[in-house]
Design a protein around this motif. Structure first.
Motif: not given
Length: 118
Positions: A51-55, A57-68
């Motif tokens: 959620m923090i990464a989505n706010r 950097e956006g959805v693509a970043y959150a789905a990859t780097a945010g998850l890791v």
């Protein structure tokens, strides 16, 4: 399983309630409560970080780097909680900041570089 989780969370809140007290047993109880809470709620780091990464950097970043990053923070919080449980005799502040995951859910997790006594 839900009953065990609810009981654990209630006990954690009761133990950690008086963590600001200055007596040695109260500081030990605070560390045990923090250890239980961080060991159990470490898994919540994954959606929190996404959620923090989505706010930011956006959805693509959150789905990859945010998850890791969430997986790394999950392991950090869970292992930190286990460490607090194993060393509850020495009343130190938690390594993870914020102390509990629910304290400030919109702040990214960080780690103290030094140990500090309670």
């Amino acid at each position: 399983m839900k009953l065990i989780l609810k009981t654990t969370l209630i006990l954690t809140l009761l133990i950690s309630y008086n963590a600001s007290a200055s007596s040695y047993p109260a500081r030990l109880g605070g560390k045990i409560g923090n250890g239980i809470a961080n060991s159990v709620t470490g898994i919540a780091e994954i959606p929190k970080t996404i959620m923090i990464a989505n706010r930011k950097e956006g959805v693509a970043y959150a789905a990859t780097a945010g998850l890791v990053t969430g997986l790394v923070h999950m392991m950090g919080r869970t292992l930190s909680g286990a460490y607090d449980l194993a060393t509850f005799i020495i009343p130190t502040k938690p390594i993870v900041t914020p102390d509990y995951i629910w304290q400030d859910f919109d702040t990214e997790t960080s780690y103290r570089s030094t140990w500090q006594f309670r």
